[in-house]
Design a protein around this motif. Structure first.
Motif, PDB file in Angstrom:
ATOM      1  N   GLU A  89       0.863  -1.250  -0.068  1.00 56.97           N
ATOM      2  CA  GLU A  89      -0.091   0.165  -0.021  1.00 56.97           C
ATOM      3  C   GLU A  89       0.777   1.316  -0.100  1.00 56.97           C
ATOM      4  O   GLU A  89       1.829   1.177   0.578  1.00 56.97           O
ATOM      5  N   VAL A  90       0.367   2.161  -0.703  1.00 59.73           N
ATOM      6  CA  VAL A  90       1.228   3.568  -0.609  1.00 59.73           C
ATOM      7  C   VAL A  90       1.079   4.176   0.413  1.00 59.73           C
ATOM      8  O   VAL A  90      -0.045   4.477   0.687  1.00 59.73           O
ATOM      9  N   LYS A  91       1.894   4.699   1.041  1.00 61.28           N
ATOM     10  CA  LYS A  91       1.923   5.692   2.030  1.00 61.28           C
ATOM     11  C   LYS A  91       2.606   6.773   1.856  1.00 61.28           C
ATOM     12  O   LYS A  91       3.469   7.016   0.960  1.00 61.28           O
ATOM     13  N   PRO A  92       2.290   7.973   2.672  1.00 64.13           N
ATOM     14  CA  PRO A  92       3.068   9.070   2.421  1.00 64.13           C
ATOM     15  C   PRO A  92       4.622   8.835   2.609  1.00 64.13           C
ATOM     16  O   PRO A  92       5.100   8.110   3.500  1.00 64.13           O
ATOM     17  N   HIS A  93       5.124   9.353   1.571  1.00 68.11           N
ATOM     18  CA  HIS A  93       6.716   9.251   1.489  1.00 68.11           C
ATOM     19  C   HIS A  93       7.320  10.364   0.782  1.00 68.11           C
ATOM     20  O   HIS A  93       6.756  11.319   0.198  1.00 68.11           O
TER      21      HIS A  93
ATOM     22  N   LYS B 253      12.294   5.922  -0.762  1.00 67.57           N
ATOM     23  CA  LYS B 253      11.402   4.946   0.221  1.00 67.57           C
ATOM     24  C   LYS B 253      11.648   5.173   1.603  1.00 67.57           C
ATOM     25  O   LYS B 253      12.133   4.413   2.489  1.00 67.57           O
ATOM     26  N   ILE B 254      11.574   6.586   1.819  1.00 66.68           N
ATOM     27  CA  ILE B 254      11.506   6.978   3.464  1.00 66.68           C
ATOM     28  C   ILE B 254      10.194   7.287   3.558  1.00 66.68           C
ATOM     29  O   ILE B 254       9.760   8.285   3.222  1.00 66.68           O
ATOM     30  N   PRO B 255       9.552   6.395   4.454  1.00 64.51           N
ATOM     31  CA  PRO B 255       8.256   7.012   5.202  1.00 64.51           C
ATOM     32  C   PRO B 255       8.417   8.306   5.916  1.00 64.51           C
ATOM     33  O   PRO B 255       9.170   8.836   6.486  1.00 64.51           O
ATOM     34  N   VAL B 256       7.332   9.034   5.593  1.00 62.00           N
ATOM     35  CA  VAL B 256       7.078  10.298   6.244  1.00 62.00           C
ATOM     36  C   VAL B 256       6.320   9.936   7.855  1.00 62.00           C
ATOM     37  O   VAL B 256       5.466   9.356   7.816  1.00 62.00           O
ATOM     38  N   GLU B 257       7.035  10.334   8.683  1.00 61.80           N
ATOM     39  CA  GLU B 257       6.289   9.970  10.044  1.00 61.80           C
ATOM     40  C   GLU B 257       5.942  11.594  10.470  1.00 61.80           C
ATOM     41  O   GLU B 257       6.892  12.436  10.515  1.00 61.80           O
ATOM     42  N   TYR B 258       4.704  11.659  11.244  1.00 62.20           N
ATOM     43  CA  TYR B 258       4.335  12.954  11.707  1.00 62.20           C
ATOM     44  C   TYR B 258       3.290  12.788  12.661  1.00 62.20           C
ATOM     45  O   TYR B 258       2.646  11.779  12.673  1.00 62.20           O
ATOM     46  N   THR B 259       3.187  13.687  13.594  1.00 65.20           N
ATOM     47  CA  THR B 259       2.067  13.704  14.453  1.00 65.20           C
ATOM     48  C   THR B 259       1.156  14.873  14.196  1.00 65.20           C
ATOM     49  O   THR B 259       1.806  16.043  14.286  1.00 65.20           O
ATOM     50  N   ALA B 260      -0.147  14.813  13.893  1.00 60.04           N
ATOM     51  CA  ALA B 260      -0.900  15.997  13.878  1.00 60.04           C
ATOM     52  C   ALA B 260      -1.518  16.399  15.267  1.00 60.04           C
ATOM     53  O   ALA B 260      -1.555  15.615  16.124  1.00 60.04           O
ATOM     54  N   PRO B 261      -1.379  17.612  15.318  1.00 60.53           N
ATOM     55  CA  PRO B 261      -1.967  18.323  16.678  1.00 60.53           C
ATOM     56  C   PRO B 261      -3.413  17.766  17.117  1.00 60.53           C
ATOM     57  O   PRO B 261      -4.132  17.404  16.057  1.00 60.53           O
ATOM     58  N   ASN B 262      -3.647  17.681  18.350  1.00 61.53           N
ATOM     59  CA  ASN B 262      -5.138  17.181  18.667  1.00 61.53           C
ATOM     60  C   ASN B 262      -6.124  18.141  17.849  1.00 61.53           C
ATOM     61  O   ASN B 262      -6.028  19.311  17.768  1.00 61.53           O
ATOM     62  N   GLY B 263      -7.099  17.469  17.263  1.00 62.08           N
ATOM     63  CA  GLY B 263      -8.271  18.028  16.752  1.00 62.08           C
ATOM     64  C   GLY B 263      -8.032  18.142  15.288  1.00 62.08           C
ATOM     65  O   GLY B 263      -8.544  18.876  14.428  1.00 62.08           O
ATOM     66  N   TYR B 264      -6.582  17.822  14.895  1.00 57.37           N
ATOM     67  CA  TYR B 264      -6.370  17.955  13.332  1.00 57.37           C
ATOM     68  C   TYR B 264      -6.422  16.635  12.504  1.00 57.37           C
ATOM     69  O   TYR B 264      -5.955  15.466  13.300  1.00 57.37           O
ATOM     70  N   THR B 265      -6.811  16.585  11.306  1.00 63.21           N
ATOM     71  CA  THR B 265      -6.959  15.108  10.525  1.00 63.21           C
ATOM     72  C   THR B 265      -6.168  15.615   9.302  1.00 63.21           C
ATOM     73  O   THR B 265      -6.500  16.657   8.644  1.00 63.21           O
TER      74      THR B 265
ATOM     75  N   SER C  55      -3.644  14.586   3.361  1.00 57.73           N
ATOM     76  CA  SER C  55      -2.500  14.184   2.519  1.00 57.73           C
ATOM     77  C   SER C  55      -1.390  14.972   2.988  1.00 57.73           C
ATOM     78  O   SER C  55      -1.354  16.049   3.724  1.00 57.73           O
ATOM     79  N   ALA C  56      -0.074  14.481   2.285  1.00 53.15           N
ATOM     80  CA  ALA C  56       0.914  15.141   2.629  1.00 53.15           C
ATOM     81  C   ALA C  56       1.846  15.492   1.393  1.00 53.15           C
ATOM     82  O   ALA C  56       1.863  14.544   0.683  1.00 53.15           O
ATOM     83  N   ASN C  57       2.699  16.564   1.185  1.00 52.24           N
ATOM     84  CA  ASN C  57       3.273  16.558   0.121  1.00 52.24           C
ATOM     85  C   ASN C  57       4.708  17.053   0.797  1.00 52.24           C
ATOM     86  O   ASN C  57       4.930  17.919   1.091  1.00 52.24           O
ATOM     87  N   CYS C  58       5.633  16.111   0.607  1.00 50.80           N
ATOM     88  CA  CYS C  58       7.100  16.226   1.297  1.00 50.80           C
ATOM     89  C   CYS C  58       8.053  16.026   0.218  1.00 50.80           C
ATOM     90  O   CYS C  58       8.075  14.973  -0.435  1.00 50.80           O
TER      91      CYS C  58
END
Length: 124
Positions: free
Chosen positions: A77-81, A96-108, A111-114
């Motif tokens: 499966e494609v994950k943000p990278h 092939k480096i996964p993007v790891e992040y934590t969104a603040p509470n209340g945010y969903t 998508s990510a553009n890295c």
């Protein structure tokens, strides 16, 4: 959603599948073996994005590039990278480096553009 297969869609998809890197709209238009209207190419690419067949990479200068999704090639499966854009040869490639992040509470996050920018191993 099932969409009708057309020679245009097939030509664009085959080009992206065989590409070793992400391609811009201009590069796709130049490499196609059949004449296709620019607007039609944009529509096809946008539908591929909607159907998760390709993913869109927006470079820091706003230019859009398109790459085939791994799951379309029956891979995981494609994950943000991360993506890397070489400022020398203008190549954009998926890393092939996964993007790891934590969104603040209340945010969903939807998508990510890295994108990382610099000089690729071929241009060093």
């Amino acid at each position: 959603m099932n969409r009708r297969n057309t020679p245009t869609k097939e030509a664009v998809l085959n080009l992206l599948i065989n590409a070793k890197k992400a391609l811009s709209h201009d590069a796709i238009e130049k490499q196609l073996s059949i004449a296709i209207n620019r607007a039609t190419i944009y529509r096809v690419l946008n539908r591929f994005c909607e159907d998760e067949v390709v993913h869109k990479i927006v470079a820091e200068d706003g230019k859009q590039y398109f790459a085939i999704c791994k799951k379309c090639k029956n891979e995981e499966e494609v994950k943000p990278h991360f993506h890397f854009r070489c400022t020398s040869c203008d190549t954009i490639e998926c890393l092939k480096i996964p993007v790891e992040y934590t969104a603040p509470n209340g945010y969903t996050v939807a998508s990510a553009n890295c994108i990382l920018t610099g000089t690729c191993k071929n241009c060093m």
